[in-house]
Design a protein around this motif. Structure first.
Motif, PDB file in Angstrom:
ATOM      1  N   THR A 202       0.863  -1.067  -0.112  1.00 36.69           N
ATOM      2  CA  THR A 202       0.023   0.030  -0.279  1.00 36.69           C
ATOM      3  C   THR A 202       0.982   1.267   0.162  1.00 36.69           C
ATOM      4  O   THR A 202       0.463   2.157  -0.803  1.00 36.69           O
ATOM      5  CB  THR A 202      -1.096   0.124   1.115  1.00 36.69           C
ATOM      6  OG1 THR A 202      -1.561  -1.248   1.293  1.00 36.69           O
ATOM      7  CG2 THR A 202      -1.983   1.048   1.107  1.00 36.69           C
ATOM      8  N   VAL A 203       1.887   1.295   0.650  1.00 41.35           N
ATOM      9  CA  VAL A 203       2.796   2.376   0.841  1.00 41.35           C
ATOM     10  C   VAL A 203       3.520   2.739  -0.504  1.00 41.35           C
ATOM     11  O   VAL A 203       3.404   3.951  -1.176  1.00 41.35           O
ATOM     12  CB  VAL A 203       3.976   2.145   1.783  1.00 41.35           C
ATOM     13  CG1 VAL A 203       5.279   3.211   1.782  1.00 41.35           C
ATOM     14  CG2 VAL A 203       3.482   2.176   3.124  1.00 41.35           C
ATOM     15  N   LEU A 204       3.799   1.543  -1.291  1.00 41.11           N
ATOM     16  CA  LEU A 204       4.300   1.788  -2.722  1.00 41.11           C
ATOM     17  C   LEU A 204       3.316   2.065  -3.593  1.00 41.11           C
ATOM     18  O   LEU A 204       3.730   2.914  -4.607  1.00 41.11           O
ATOM     19  CB  LEU A 204       5.142   0.518  -3.007  1.00 41.11           C
ATOM     20  CG  LEU A 204       6.081  -0.184  -2.249  1.00 41.11           C
ATOM     21  CD1 LEU A 204       6.792  -1.562  -2.650  1.00 41.11           C
ATOM     22  CD2 LEU A 204       7.398   0.700  -2.071  1.00 41.11           C
ATOM     23  N   ASN A 205       2.242   1.758  -3.557  1.00 45.70           N
ATOM     24  CA  ASN A 205       1.202   2.174  -4.495  1.00 45.70           C
ATOM     25  C   ASN A 205       1.059   3.858  -3.987  1.00 45.70           C
ATOM     26  O   ASN A 205       0.666   4.463  -5.095  1.00 45.70           O
ATOM     27  CB  ASN A 205      -0.163   1.409  -4.018  1.00 45.70           C
ATOM     28  CG  ASN A 205      -1.272   1.692  -4.995  1.00 45.70           C
ATOM     29  OD1 ASN A 205      -1.165   1.233  -6.187  1.00 45.70           O
ATOM     30  ND2 ASN A 205      -2.049   2.578  -4.664  1.00 45.70           N
ATOM     31  N   ALA A 206       0.754   4.145  -3.037  1.00 44.96           N
ATOM     32  CA  ALA A 206       0.651   5.468  -2.633  1.00 44.96           C
ATOM     33  C   ALA A 206       1.781   6.321  -3.207  1.00 44.96           C
ATOM     34  O   ALA A 206       1.541   7.559  -3.848  1.00 44.96           O
ATOM     35  CB  ALA A 206       0.375   5.672  -1.212  1.00 44.96           C
ATOM     36  N   ARG A 207       2.886   5.990  -3.183  1.00 45.20           N
ATOM     37  CA  ARG A 207       4.089   6.706  -3.755  1.00 45.20           C
ATOM     38  C   ARG A 207       4.027   6.796  -5.252  1.00 45.20           C
ATOM     39  O   ARG A 207       4.564   7.931  -5.748  1.00 45.20           O
ATOM     40  CB  ARG A 207       5.302   5.928  -3.437  1.00 45.20           C
ATOM     41  CG  ARG A 207       5.750   6.177  -1.771  1.00 45.20           C
ATOM     42  CD  ARG A 207       7.380   6.324  -2.051  1.00 45.20           C
ATOM     43  NE  ARG A 207       7.653   6.419  -0.441  1.00 45.20           N
ATOM     44  CZ  ARG A 207       8.155   5.626   0.224  1.00 45.20           C
ATOM     45  NH1 ARG A 207       8.642   4.199  -0.344  1.00 45.20           N
ATOM     46  NH2 ARG A 207       8.545   5.591   1.460  1.00 45.20           N
ATOM     47  N   LEU A 208       3.402   5.772  -5.907  1.00 44.14           N
ATOM     48  CA  LEU A 208       3.395   5.836  -7.467  1.00 44.14           C
ATOM     49  C   LEU A 208       2.195   6.649  -7.972  1.00 44.14           C
ATOM     50  O   LEU A 208       2.229   6.718  -8.939  1.00 44.14           O
ATOM     51  CB  LEU A 208       3.480   4.506  -7.865  1.00 44.14           C
ATOM     52  CG  LEU A 208       4.625   3.740  -7.599  1.00 44.14           C
ATOM     53  CD1 LEU A 208       4.564   2.195  -7.691  1.00 44.14           C
ATOM     54  CD2 LEU A 208       5.863   4.153  -8.093  1.00 44.14           C
ATOM     55  N   ILE A 209       1.179   6.919  -7.196  1.00 47.91           N
ATOM     56  CA  ILE A 209      -0.020   7.499  -7.894  1.00 47.91           C
ATOM     57  C   ILE A 209       0.239   8.528  -8.623  1.00 47.91           C
ATOM     58  O   ILE A 209      -0.173   8.913  -9.755  1.00 47.91           O
ATOM     59  CB  ILE A 209      -1.230   7.711  -6.593  1.00 47.91           C
ATOM     60  CG1 ILE A 209      -1.635   6.404  -6.219  1.00 47.91           C
ATOM     61  CG2 ILE A 209      -2.143   8.899  -7.141  1.00 47.91           C
ATOM     62  CD1 ILE A 209      -2.958   6.404  -5.135  1.00 47.91           C
ATOM     63  N   ALA A 210       0.820   9.690  -8.013  1.00 45.78           N
ATOM     64  CA  ALA A 210       1.285  11.000  -8.770  1.00 45.78           C
ATOM     65  C   ALA A 210       2.058  10.498 -10.135  1.00 45.78           C
ATOM     66  O   ALA A 210       1.724  11.223 -10.982  1.00 45.78           O
ATOM     67  CB  ALA A 210       2.037  11.986  -7.987  1.00 45.78           C
ATOM     68  N   MET A 211       3.014   9.826  -9.977  1.00 55.16           N
ATOM     69  CA  MET A 211       3.975   9.387 -11.350  1.00 55.16           C
ATOM     70  C   MET A 211       3.084   8.853 -12.202  1.00 55.16           C
ATOM     71  O   MET A 211       3.010   9.264 -13.538  1.00 55.16           O
ATOM     72  CB  MET A 211       4.881   8.473 -10.887  1.00 55.16           C
ATOM     73  CG  MET A 211       5.702   8.061 -12.075  1.00 55.16           C
ATOM     74  SD  MET A 211       7.256   7.059 -11.612  1.00 55.16           S
ATOM     75  CE  MET A 211       8.101   7.994 -10.373  1.00 55.16           C
ATOM     76  N   ILE A 212       2.030   7.963 -11.997  1.00 57.14           N
ATOM     77  CA  ILE A 212       1.288   7.218 -12.987  1.00 57.14           C
ATOM     78  C   ILE A 212      -0.025   8.362 -13.386  1.00 57.14           C
ATOM     79  O   ILE A 212      -0.180   8.222 -14.744  1.00 57.14           O
ATOM     80  CB  ILE A 212       0.650   5.756 -12.589  1.00 57.14           C
ATOM     81  CG1 ILE A 212       1.906   4.862 -12.127  1.00 57.14           C
ATOM     82  CG2 ILE A 212      -0.157   5.253 -13.494  1.00 57.14           C
ATOM     83  CD1 ILE A 212       2.627   4.300 -13.402  1.00 57.14           C
ATOM     84  N   ASP A 213      -0.421   9.064 -12.509  1.00 60.05           N
ATOM     85  CA  ASP A 213      -1.217   9.715 -12.909  1.00 60.05           C
ATOM     86  C   ASP A 213      -0.830  10.885 -14.001  1.00 60.05           C
ATOM     87  O   ASP A 213      -1.427  11.205 -14.948  1.00 60.05           O
ATOM     88  CB  ASP A 213      -1.900  10.721 -11.947  1.00 60.05           C
ATOM     89  CG  ASP A 213      -3.069  11.507 -12.102  1.00 60.05           C
ATOM     90  OD1 ASP A 213      -4.087  11.083 -12.377  1.00 60.05           O
ATOM     91  OD2 ASP A 213      -2.917  12.743 -11.675  1.00 60.05           O
ATOM     92  N   ARG A 214       0.333  11.217 -13.903  1.00 60.82           N
ATOM     93  CA  ARG A 214       1.114  12.378 -14.717  1.00 60.82           C
ATOM     94  C   ARG A 214       1.148  11.555 -16.101  1.00 60.82           C
ATOM     95  O   ARG A 214       1.056  12.315 -17.186  1.00 60.82           O
ATOM     96  CB  ARG A 214       2.257  12.614 -14.417  1.00 60.82           C
ATOM     97  CG  ARG A 214       2.223  13.844 -13.221  1.00 60.82           C
ATOM     98  CD  ARG A 214       3.564  14.489 -13.039  1.00 60.82           C
ATOM     99  NE  ARG A 214       4.777  13.670 -12.783  1.00 60.82           N
ATOM    100  CZ  ARG A 214       5.851  13.529 -13.708  1.00 60.82           C
ATOM    101  NH1 ARG A 214       5.979  14.235 -14.625  1.00 60.82           N
ATOM    102  NH2 ARG A 214       6.821  12.440 -13.209  1.00 60.82           N
ATOM    103  N   LEU A 215       1.541  10.175 -16.261  1.00 64.93           N
ATOM    104  CA  LEU A 215       1.678   9.641 -17.605  1.00 64.93           C
ATOM    105  C   LEU A 215       0.330   9.513 -18.231  1.00 64.93           C
ATOM    106  O   LEU A 215       0.322   9.636 -19.474  1.00 64.93           O
ATOM    107  CB  LEU A 215       2.296   8.210 -17.255  1.00 64.93           C
ATOM    108  CG  LEU A 215       2.230   7.339 -18.309  1.00 64.93           C
ATOM    109  CD1 LEU A 215       3.411   7.788 -19.375  1.00 64.93           C
ATOM    110  CD2 LEU A 215       2.927   5.876 -17.752  1.00 64.93           C
ATOM    111  N   ILE A 216      -0.756   9.046 -17.367  1.00 63.35           N
ATOM    112  CA  ILE A 216      -2.217   9.026 -17.994  1.00 63.35           C
ATOM    113  C   ILE A 216      -2.462  10.066 -18.490  1.00 63.35           C
ATOM    114  O   ILE A 216      -3.250  10.314 -19.702  1.00 63.35           O
ATOM    115  CB  ILE A 216      -2.816   8.158 -16.972  1.00 63.35           C
ATOM    116  CG1 ILE A 216      -2.441   6.849 -16.915  1.00 63.35           C
ATOM    117  CG2 ILE A 216      -4.114   7.958 -17.644  1.00 63.35           C
ATOM    118  CD1 ILE A 216      -3.126   5.899 -15.931  1.00 63.35           C
TER     119      ILE A 216
END
Length: 675
Positions: A202-216
């Motif tokens: 869950t920690v790793l997922n929360a960290r990645l949200i902004a990065m993947i959101d920018r990509l999409i």
């Protein structure tokens, strides 16, 4: 197909595949009837991902000479999430632990993954049967005002949330109401027990949200501007496709997305059922086994960056080894040796190509100095991520970050003390700053094996690196070419090691420990005494990646096995993104908290039954409903659903006693396409 032409049927429908890697963004146009229609590459632009995506996609559309409006499906894979975990990058988040103790942070690598990110402990959680303990959210309410301005998102994990998620949902709603920031709940990502590992995921997922959101967002922006009104899919870590909206909330599922897509692409390109697939990129080398035509999955969850997650993904071993790997000199011995990775640097040849003569001028200035500088040949520049991601910097980090610009600055001018090197490394780990330096890609430019960037900068970087001294004060290499050959040989050797280590691990051996054995060293080096040692692999190697033709034929020779580098291997990830299927799975558990009570836990649904068969029938029915809805969200309208039952019971003195049952529903189908 000419510009503006409409495809005759669905077999002629054009699909656009995009792969955003650490160095390159690839694009491919594919149809079921014609295969690869066109392909193209562009440099990944981390400061503005839309630019690299647009460059690659525009090139492939221009090559095919088609009207972009006729594209019926867009699908993408990415190594951004994988690279972020390998390099220890990501946004600063807060973890909320419900019903756990401080000691739980020492399990499953959770404390290491958290680093300096804050954690809040809250009383509550549930027992194994989903019965609640008292929830006390006062510590969270006290902490939220300060956290709201210093983190980019929250991770929430409650004790036995997979049996009853109500406390996670209550905390999620409070955080969203008070902060407006994104929240990831552990029960949304996994139905498996083991709270600390669920918290880690869950920690790793929360960290990645902004990065993947920018990509999409970047991809959607490009598609809208080009008039492409087609569904956007993302490759998941097991090779299946999911909708972009689905991926936004579960970016952890896109770790190993690029490698998984490459396996699908490798199978499609070669037709091989059994192979070792090795995909070399700028940052990582990903190795996996193709067995009877399908990638092997890791039932224990994907391991990336040293962390064992609960994400079901291909059984892929990811190594910090690529064309852009940092090269360091291990000079503790009289005969120093080169070490590669795991950190990625921007190659000097690429830096000069993008930023011009200033890079060459600084390299020449350093070469003219009679004194060897420890920071020679190194530059720093901002990655260009949004300023909000720089929240929570210390005073020293903020001061240095303010002095770093979008244009590269030589480290010998930027840094004034050794302590600032550690500060700079922390900014790199946060994904705020890039370091540039001499890499294997530069070595290949020196040797003429690559010619796509600035060879003069690569040669100057090689001259600077070759000046470094060994244990008795001699230069490490006499010429740039001699240094480049050593770097090339080191990458061949390390690539051979990671492939062999993967093969040994898949055979049930301890891969790293076995690789350290002197007999393995003798076999790989080709040196023998009275006794010679050879190692055999039972299947060919499929080499993928833009630089695969440079390295893998020699890797195959080192390992004594055929190495295939198929045509279009440079866009295997982008191709794998468009030939896959949507596939999602959900589970339900039935427990017996007291004799005669059969409790069904299926997501957020909990219900008790007096009869076992009634509970099983209800669990299967609700699972079919839930997985059908999940499949629709994931991007398919025609899902085929299968349900398996694992019923566990004990027989004592001829009397059967129900223990538990686990039902798994899987829905799969082709992604919906535009009409």
């Amino acid at each position: 197909m000419t510009a503006g032409a409409e495809p005759d049927d669905e077999r002629d429908a054009l699909f656009l595949g995009i792969d955003t890697g650490g160095t390159y963004t690839d694009a491919v146009l594919w149809s079921e009837a014609r295969g690869v229609v066109a392909k193209a590459k562009a440099l990944t632009t981390r400061h503005d991902l839309a630019e690299g995506i647009a460059n690659a996609a525009d090139r492939v559309i221009a090559t095919a000479e088609i009207d972009p409006a006729i594209i019926r499906l867009v699908s993408m894979s990415t190594t951004l999430a994988t690279n972020a975990l390998v390099e220890g990058q990501g946004g600063r988040i807060a973890l909320v632990m419900i019903g756990f103790a401080e000691a739980d942070l020492d399990k499953s690598g959770l404390r290491q993954a958290l680093g300096s990110d804050p954690v809040v402990f809250v009383a509550g959680g549930h027992d194994v049967h989903g019965q609640a303990k008292a929830l006390d959210i006062e510590p969270l309410e006290t902490a939220l005002p300060d956290l709201a301005g210093t983190v980019s998102g929250f991770a929430v994990c409650a004790y036995f949330a997979v049996r009853n998620p109500v406390h996670e949902l209550a905390v999620r709603d409070l955080i969203r109401q008070k902060t407006g920031l994104s929240v990831t709940c552990s029960h949304e990502l996994s139905a498996k027990l083991n709270g600390p590992r669920r918290a880690l995921t869950t920690v790793l997922n929360a960290r990645l949200i902004a990065m993947i959101d920018r990509l999409i967002k970047a991809t959607e922006s490009f598609l809208g501007k080009r008039g492409i009104h087609a569904p956007l899919m993302v490759v998941r870590g097991d090779g299946a496709l999911i909708s972009s909206a689905f991926a936004r909330t579960r970016p952890i599922e896109t770790i190993l997305s690029g490698p998984a897509a490459s396996l699908v692409g490798a199978r499609h390109l070669t037709g091989l059922d059994n192979a070792l697939v090795s995909d070399i990129g700028g940052t990582t080398t990903d190795v996996a086994v193709l067995d009877r035509g399908r990638p092997r999955l890791d039932p224990e969850g994907a391991t990336v960056g040293g962390f064992r997650t609960m994400v079901e993904a291909v059984a892929m071993r990811t190594f910090g080894l690529g064309g852009d790997s940092e090269i360091m000199l291990d000079d503790q011995a009289l005969t120093p040796r080169l070490k590669l990775g795991p950190r990625r640097l921007v190659p000097l040849a690429l830096l000069a190509k993008n930023h011009g003569a200033d890079v060459l001028a600084h390299l020449e200035r350093q070469l003219k100095s009679p004194q060897l500088g420890r920071l020679d040949g190194r530059f720093a520049l901002r990655t260009g991520v949004p300023e909000a991601l720089a929240a929570g910097l210390s005073a020293s980090e903020a001061e240095l970050y303010q002095r770093i610009a979008r244009e590269p600055q030589p480290l010998d001018k930027l840094l004034s003390s050794t302590s600032q090197t550690a500060t700079l490394n922390r900014l790199v780990a946060r994904g705020l700053v890039h370091i540039a330096g001499f890499t294997p890609s530069d070595a290949c430019h020196v040797l003429g094996l690559q010619q796509n960037w600035d060879a003069d900068a690569a040669r100057l970087g090689a001259l600077l690196f070759a000046r470094r001294k060994d244990g008795i004060g001699r230069p490490f290499a006499e010429t740039p070419e001699a240094l480049a050959k050593q770097v090339y040989a080191a990458l061949i050797r390390r690539s051979s090691e990671v492939i062999l280590e993967t093969a040994l691990a898949e055979d049930g051996l301890d891969g790293p420990q076995t690789m350290a054995h002197p007999l393995i060293e003798r076999a790989l080096s080709g040196k023998s005494g009275i006794a010679g040692v050879e190692i055999a692999i039972d299947r060919p190697i499929i080499g993928l990646g833009a630089s695969a033709p440079i390295y893998y034929p020699t890797v195959g020779e080192t390992l004594g096995v055929e190495a295939q580098v198929p045509q279009d291997s440079d866009v295997a990830n982008a191709l794998g993104a468009v030939v896959g299927q949507v596939r999602v799975s959900l589970t339900a558990e039935i427990s017996q908290p007291v004799e005669g009570c059969f409790r069904v836990s299926a997501g957020e649904m909990i219900r008790d039954f007096a009869d076992e068969e009634e509970a099983l029938a209800f669990a299967e029915a609700i699972l079919r409903e839930q997985v059908a809805a999940r499949a629709t969200d994931a991007g398919t309208d025609e899902a085929e659903i299968t349900v398996s039952r694992d019923i566990r019971a004990a027989t004592v003195e001829d009397k059967r006693t129900f223990v538990e049952a686990i039902l798994t529903a899987t829905a799969s189908g082709r992604p919906r396409i535009a009409h």
